[in-house]
Design a protein around this motif. Structure first.
Motif, PDB file in Angstrom:
ATOM      1  N   VAL A  40       0.823  -1.205   0.000  1.00  0.00           N
ATOM      2  CA  VAL A  40       0.000   0.000   0.000  1.00  0.00           C
ATOM      3  C   VAL A  40       0.861   1.260   0.000  1.00  0.00           C
ATOM      4  O   VAL A  40       1.902   1.316   0.646  1.00  0.00           O
ATOM      5  CB  VAL A  40      -0.940   0.026   1.232  1.00  0.00           C
ATOM      6  N   SER A  41       0.395   2.262  -0.755  1.00  0.00           N
ATOM      7  CA  SER A  41       1.014   3.599  -0.752  1.00  0.00           C
ATOM      8  C   SER A  41       0.376   4.441   0.347  1.00  0.00           C
ATOM      9  O   SER A  41      -0.653   4.064   0.906  1.00  0.00           O
ATOM     10  CB  SER A  41       0.728   4.317  -2.072  1.00  0.00           C
ATOM     11  N   ALA A  42       0.941   5.607   0.564  1.00  0.00           N
ATOM     12  CA  ALA A  42       0.329   6.555   1.496  1.00  0.00           C
ATOM     13  C   ALA A  42      -1.012   7.023   0.922  1.00  0.00           C
ATOM     14  O   ALA A  42      -1.203   7.037  -0.291  1.00  0.00           O
ATOM     15  CB  ALA A  42       1.258   7.744   1.700  1.00  0.00           C
ATOM     16  N   MET A  43      -1.937   7.421   1.801  1.00  0.00           N
ATOM     17  CA  MET A  43      -3.278   7.811   1.362  1.00  0.00           C
ATOM     18  C   MET A  43      -3.240   9.094   0.530  1.00  0.00           C
ATOM     19  O   MET A  43      -2.636  10.090   0.945  1.00  0.00           O
ATOM     20  CB  MET A  43      -4.178   8.046   2.575  1.00  0.00           C
ATOM     21  N   GLN A  46      -0.860  12.316   0.644  1.00  0.00           N
ATOM     22  CA  GLN A  46      -0.203  12.453   1.938  1.00  0.00           C
ATOM     23  C   GLN A  46       1.305  12.704   1.818  1.00  0.00           C
ATOM     24  O   GLN A  46       1.864  13.515   2.551  1.00  0.00           O
ATOM     25  CB  GLN A  46      -0.474  11.193   2.793  1.00  0.00           C
ATOM     26  N   THR A  47       1.967  12.025   0.878  1.00  0.00           N
ATOM     27  CA  THR A  47       3.422  12.212   0.757  1.00  0.00           C
ATOM     28  C   THR A  47       3.745  13.653   0.349  1.00  0.00           C
ATOM     29  O   THR A  47       4.664  14.271   0.890  1.00  0.00           O
ATOM     30  CB  THR A  47       4.020  11.198  -0.234  1.00  0.00           C
ATOM     31  N   ASP A  48       2.947  14.202  -0.578  1.00  0.00           N
ATOM     32  CA  ASP A  48       3.146  15.610  -0.976  1.00  0.00           C
ATOM     33  C   ASP A  48       2.945  16.540   0.214  1.00  0.00           C
ATOM     34  O   ASP A  48       3.677  17.511   0.392  1.00  0.00           O
ATOM     35  CB  ASP A  48       2.137  16.016  -2.065  1.00  0.00           C
ATOM     36  N   GLY A  73       3.628   8.012   6.113  1.00  0.00           N
ATOM     37  CA  GLY A  73       2.429   7.963   5.263  1.00  0.00           C
ATOM     38  C   GLY A  73       1.981   6.534   5.027  1.00  0.00           C
ATOM     39  O   GLY A  73       0.807   6.179   5.203  1.00  0.00           O
ATOM     40  N   GLU A  74       2.914   5.683   4.688  1.00  0.00           N
ATOM     41  CA  GLU A  74       2.603   4.283   4.407  1.00  0.00           C
ATOM     42  C   GLU A  74       2.264   3.515   5.686  1.00  0.00           C
ATOM     43  O   GLU A  74       1.510   2.551   5.666  1.00  0.00           O
ATOM     44  CB  GLU A  74       3.776   3.623   3.674  1.00  0.00           C
ATOM     45  N   GLN A  75       2.833   3.975   6.813  1.00  0.00           N
ATOM     46  CA  GLN A  75       2.549   3.267   8.069  1.00  0.00           C
ATOM     47  C   GLN A  75       1.084   3.455   8.457  1.00  0.00           C
ATOM     48  O   GLN A  75       0.439   2.550   8.973  1.00  0.00           O
ATOM     49  CB  GLN A  75       3.479   3.778   9.169  1.00  0.00           C
ATOM     50  N   GLY A 135       4.580   0.146   1.368  1.00  0.00           N
ATOM     51  CA  GLY A 135       5.388   0.373   0.170  1.00  0.00           C
ATOM     52  C   GLY A 135       6.439   1.439   0.414  1.00  0.00           C
ATOM     53  O   GLY A 135       6.425   2.120   1.452  1.00  0.00           O
ATOM     54  N   PHE A 136       7.409   1.536  -0.520  1.00  0.00           N
ATOM     55  CA  PHE A 136       8.258   2.735  -0.610  1.00  0.00           C
ATOM     56  C   PHE A 136       9.346   2.826   0.440  1.00  0.00           C
ATOM     57  O   PHE A 136      10.171   3.708   0.399  1.00  0.00           O
ATOM     58  CB  PHE A 136       7.283   3.935  -0.560  1.00  0.00           C
ATOM     59  N   GLN A 137       9.378   1.865   1.433  1.00  0.00           N
ATOM     60  CA  GLN A 137      10.325   2.042   2.531  1.00  0.00           C
ATOM     61  C   GLN A 137      11.152   0.805   2.811  1.00  0.00           C
ATOM     62  O   GLN A 137      10.783  -0.308   2.470  1.00  0.00           O
ATOM     63  CB  GLN A 137       9.585   2.437   3.807  1.00  0.00           C
ATOM     64  N   GLY A 149      12.412   6.554  -3.197  1.00  0.00           N
ATOM     65  CA  GLY A 149      12.185   7.559  -4.246  1.00  0.00           C
ATOM     66  C   GLY A 149      10.711   7.621  -4.567  1.00  0.00           C
ATOM     67  O   GLY A 149       9.985   6.629  -4.427  1.00  0.00           O
ATOM     68  N   ARG A 150      10.246   8.807  -4.998  1.00  0.00           N
ATOM     69  CA  ARG A 150       8.822   9.016  -5.240  1.00  0.00           C
ATOM     70  C   ARG A 150       8.274   7.963  -6.201  1.00  0.00           C
ATOM     71  O   ARG A 150       8.895   7.643  -7.210  1.00  0.00           O
ATOM     72  CB  ARG A 150       8.569  10.430  -5.774  1.00  0.00           C
ATOM     73  N   GLY A 151       7.115   7.473  -5.873  1.00  0.00           N
ATOM     74  CA  GLY A 151       6.494   6.431  -6.704  1.00  0.00           C
ATOM     75  C   GLY A 151       7.025   5.035  -6.395  1.00  0.00           C
ATOM     76  O   GLY A 151       6.691   4.066  -7.073  1.00  0.00           O
ATOM     77  N   GLY A 152       7.847   4.927  -5.331  1.00  0.00           N
ATOM     78  CA  GLY A 152       8.588   3.689  -5.070  1.00  0.00           C
ATOM     79  C   GLY A 152       7.781   2.503  -4.572  1.00  0.00           C
ATOM     80  O   GLY A 152       8.306   1.394  -4.490  1.00  0.00           O
ATOM     81  N   SER A 153       6.494   2.690  -4.269  1.00  0.00           N
ATOM     82  CA  SER A 153       5.705   1.531  -3.820  1.00  0.00           C
ATOM     83  C   SER A 153       5.577   0.478  -4.917  1.00  0.00           C
ATOM     84  O   SER A 153       5.466  -0.717  -4.624  1.00  0.00           O
ATOM     85  CB  SER A 153       4.305   1.965  -3.386  1.00  0.00           C
ATOM     86  N   ASP A 154       5.591   0.919  -6.165  1.00  0.00           N
ATOM     87  CA  ASP A 154       5.570  -0.055  -7.268  1.00  0.00           C
ATOM     88  C   ASP A 154       6.772  -0.985  -7.152  1.00  0.00           C
ATOM     89  O   ASP A 154       6.674  -2.196  -7.367  1.00  0.00           O
ATOM     90  CB  ASP A 154       5.670   0.655  -8.635  1.00  0.00           C
ATOM     91  N   THR A 155       7.919  -0.378  -6.804  1.00  0.00           N
ATOM     92  CA  THR A 155       9.151  -1.155  -6.718  1.00  0.00           C
ATOM     93  C   THR A 155       9.098  -2.134  -5.551  1.00  0.00           C
ATOM     94  O   THR A 155       9.503  -3.287  -5.677  1.00  0.00           O
ATOM     95  CB  THR A 155      10.358  -0.191  -6.636  1.00  0.00           C
TER      96      THR A 155
HETATM   97  N1  ASP Z   1       3.850   7.482  -1.230  1.00  0.00           N
HETATM   98  C1  ASP Z   1       5.018   7.536  -2.077  1.00  0.00           C
HETATM   99  C2  ASP Z   1       4.890   8.673  -3.086  1.00  0.00           C
HETATM  100  O1  ASP Z   1       3.879   9.354  -3.100  1.00  0.00           O
HETATM  101  C3  ASP Z   1       5.287   6.249  -2.769  1.00  0.00           C
HETATM  102  C4  ASP Z   1       4.244   5.803  -3.771  1.00  0.00           C
HETATM  103  O2  ASP Z   1       3.100   6.257  -3.726  1.00  0.00           O
HETATM  104  O3  ASP Z   1       4.546   4.955  -4.594  1.00  0.00           O
HETATM  105  O4  ASP Z   1       5.807   8.913  -3.803  1.00  0.00           O
END
Ligand code: ASP
Ligand code: ADP
Ligand code: MG
Length: 586
Positions: A40-43, A46-48, A73-75, A135-137, A149-155
């Motif tokens: 799961v990513s942050a809601m 939230q990261t922004d 955020g992810e927690q 995700g992401f951590q 890195g931003r978008g890292g939950s995919d990874t």
């Molecule tokens: N929450 C993180 C972001 O906004 C990671 C992700 O969503 O993949 O970059």
């Protein structure tokens, strides 16, 4: 019984209702008898919001504390997600990156995964729980929290799928799948039923925000089957597959990197090693350089231009300044107001006139092309930032990407994981996300045509390649340098057997435009192939130094995520091959 990893992005868990709906998907899968890991990513945004908060406290917050902050955020979302599953009467356990055992290096805010232990997750799955992973951590060797890195939950999702040998990794997001270009920017974009790893890697790293490009590095290295689909609509989605199972189209998609910066070192003495000094510095600071163009130069001097994300421009300039001075460059120029438009397709190398078609479309739209680089599966051009969206629309249309293809979802090829050969490469790595170089190959059968003093006007590249195409010359690499004083330099390679004809055609083209044709030498092209070639900042460095040490001069360079090409004098080909094989441990 299958093992499935499901990843839900920020918009898919933006509020309590959406978390419940996403949880219902995981429950349904579990109820069908599968083992389910959810990432799961942050809601929502939230990261922004957290990034913005940090900026209100400090201009330059420390990277370690940023990771401490952003990982919260992810927690929040994993805990809520697990509660949603439990409230529906099923077993669920949430885990942070550290609790899973996602070990990373210590590059805070853009850490790379070293290893993932599977014991904890497997035990919980065997126990009948749905595992909810943040995700992401991750965590470094000293116990510090890191982010990818931003978008890292995919990874995180694809890496977990890799180590758990999951049957599929489903990426749930706010679009129906991977489109021919960002559907928010160009409504006529179409969803692709499937796309190859290599194409997705290129598109993602060249600006298509739908997938974190590093997630596709994992998918390719470990043969993970990835399905991108909508969280909100029950429609088929897009399967990401090995190249031999995907449809080889000349163009699969168009990507826009909206904010690019360009730096040019002017009149650098043209000798082996010039590039090396520069790119070593940039690599050491973790700045990933993309388009690298060195013109052929006059009077023993050449301009070296390269692009970096606009965010890195100030730092790159700071580093390039002293290097430019020590190399004896006569000037250093830069431009932060550019965008990069790229067309990507694995069938490109076999189709004729692809570049010409792209340049013609841009010319017709009145868009000036500032720089060009190509590789086997992509063509990138640099344009003024304001021209970006119009350039995407023009190129998208030029390849007929808005039209329905015969490809049916029902015909989606069955996925055969090709784990053996990529894994061989991965075994040699220290960390899961290290650069994986597969091979270095030599092609000695090309000739290099270079126009100098071409007028820098919209349409000049289109014009040249239209004529080249009409003459039946098959063009491989194309590089157009950053124009100076209203004049540009354009180089391309053709099969050596066509050299005489190329000289004749080029002479005619140059004469009609007040340009000149430099010598047309026979050249050797060396291609290093692998995964993560561009995203690992030090690759260019590892390539330039050993060549420079052997006194080998590089005529042209082009980079892509899966390949780095350099062109050297034909007589240096064999030696260069030996040098590079040694440098990359092949
Ligand atoms: N929450 C993180 C972001 O906004 C990671 C992700 O969503 O993949 O970059
Ligand atoms: P998530 O929060 O689920 O990770 P992202 O915002 O990271 O979602 O990615 C989805 C977005 O990517 C879409 O809303 C879309 O605007 C954008 N996008 C960019 N290029 C493409 C493309 N080629 N295909 C689909 N979506 C794209
Ligand atoms: Mg995303």
């Amino acid at each position: 019984m299958a093992l499935v990893v499901q990843k839900f992005g920020g918009t898919s868990v933006a509020d309590a209702g959406k978390i419940k709906a996403a949880a219902a998907k995981a429950i349904a899968r579990h109820a069908a008898g599968d083992k389910v890991v959810v990432v799961v990513s942050a809601m929502g945004h939230q990261t922004d919001i957290l990034v913005d908060l940090a900026k209100q406290i400090s201009d330059r917050p420390s990277a370690r504390e940023m990771d401490m902050l952003l990982s919260t955020g992810e927690q929040v979302s994993v805990a809520l997600f697990a509660m949603a599953i439990q409230a529906a009467g099923h077993k669920a356990v949430s885990l942070t990156g550290a609790q899973i055992g996602i070990r990373t290096d210590s590059t805070h805010t853009k850490a790379r995964i070293r290893s993932i232990s599977t014991d904890n997750v497997r035990r919980l799955l065997d126990d009948g729980a749905i595992v909810i992973a943040a995700g992401f951590q991750g965590i470094d060797q000293n116990g510090n929290i890191t982010t990818l890195g931003r978008g890292g939950s995919d990874t995180t999702a694809v890496a977990l799928a890799a180590v758990l040998e999951a049957d599929v990794c489903e990426i749930y997001t706010d679009v129906d799948g991977v489109y021919t270009t960002d559907p928010r920017m160009l409504p006529e974009a179409r969803r692709l039923a499937s796309i190859s790893y290599d194409e997705m890697l290129e598109l993602a790293s060249l600006g298509a925000g739908v997938m974190h490009s590093r997630s596709i590095e994992f998918a390719k290295k470990f043969g993970v089957k990835v399905l991108v689909r909508s969280s909100f609509r029950d429609v088929p989605g897009t399967m990401i597959l090995p190249a031999d199972e995907a449809t080889p189209r000349p163009a699969s998609g168009v990507a826009l990197a909206k904010e690019e910066g360009r730096i040019t070192l002017e009149n650098v003495p043209d000798q082996p090693g010039s590039s090396h000094a520069l790119f070593t510095q940039l690599a050491a600071s973790g700045i990933a350089v993309d388009m690298i163009v060195q013109n052929v130069g006059q009077g023993g001097r050449a301009d070296i231009s390269f692009t970096v994300p606009a965010d890195d421009l100030a730092e790159a300039l700071e580093l390039a300044g002293p290097v430019a001075k020590s190399l004896g460059a006569t000037g250093l120029s830069h431009d932060g107001g550019l965008a990069k438009v790229s067309v990507v397709g694995v069938g490109m190398a076999r189709a004729e006139g692809v570049a010409g078609r792209m340049f013609a479309a841009l010319s017709k739209a009145g868009i000036n092309v500032r720089m060009i680089t190509t590789s086997e599966i992509k063509i990138s051009v640099l344009v003024d930032r304001n021209d970006g969206p119009a350039a995407v629309a023009a190129v998208h249309r030029a390849f007929g990407l808005e039209k329905e293809t015969a490809q049916e979802d029902g015909d989606m090829p069955a996925h055969r994981p090709t784990k053996s050969s990529p894994l061989e490469v991965v075994r040699r790595l220290e960390g899961m996300e290290d650069l994986a170089v597969e091979d270095c190959i030599l092609d000695s059968s090309q000739a290099l045509v270079t126009f100098t003093d071409l007028p820098d006007t919209p349409g000049v590249a289109a014009d040249v390649f239209e004529e080249v195409g009409r003459a039946g010359l098959f063009v491989d690499m194309i590089v157009q340098s950053h124009p100076r004083d209203g004049r540009a330099e354009l180089s391309f390679t053709v099969p050596a057997g066509d050299r005489d004809r190329a000289i004749e055609v080029a002479g005619r083209i140059a004469a009609a435009r007040g340009a000149r044709v430099a010598d047309v030498p026979q050249v050797a092209k060396l291609s290093i192939t692998g995964v993560g070639i561009r995203s690992h900042a030090g690759v260019a460095d590892r390539l330039f130094k050993p060549l420079a040490d052997e006194g080998i001069n590089i005529d042209l360079v082009s980079t892509s995520e899966v390949r780095l090409n350099v062109v050297v004098a034909a007589e240096q080909g064999e030696k260069s091959l030996r040098v590079l094989r040694r440098a990359f441990g092949l």
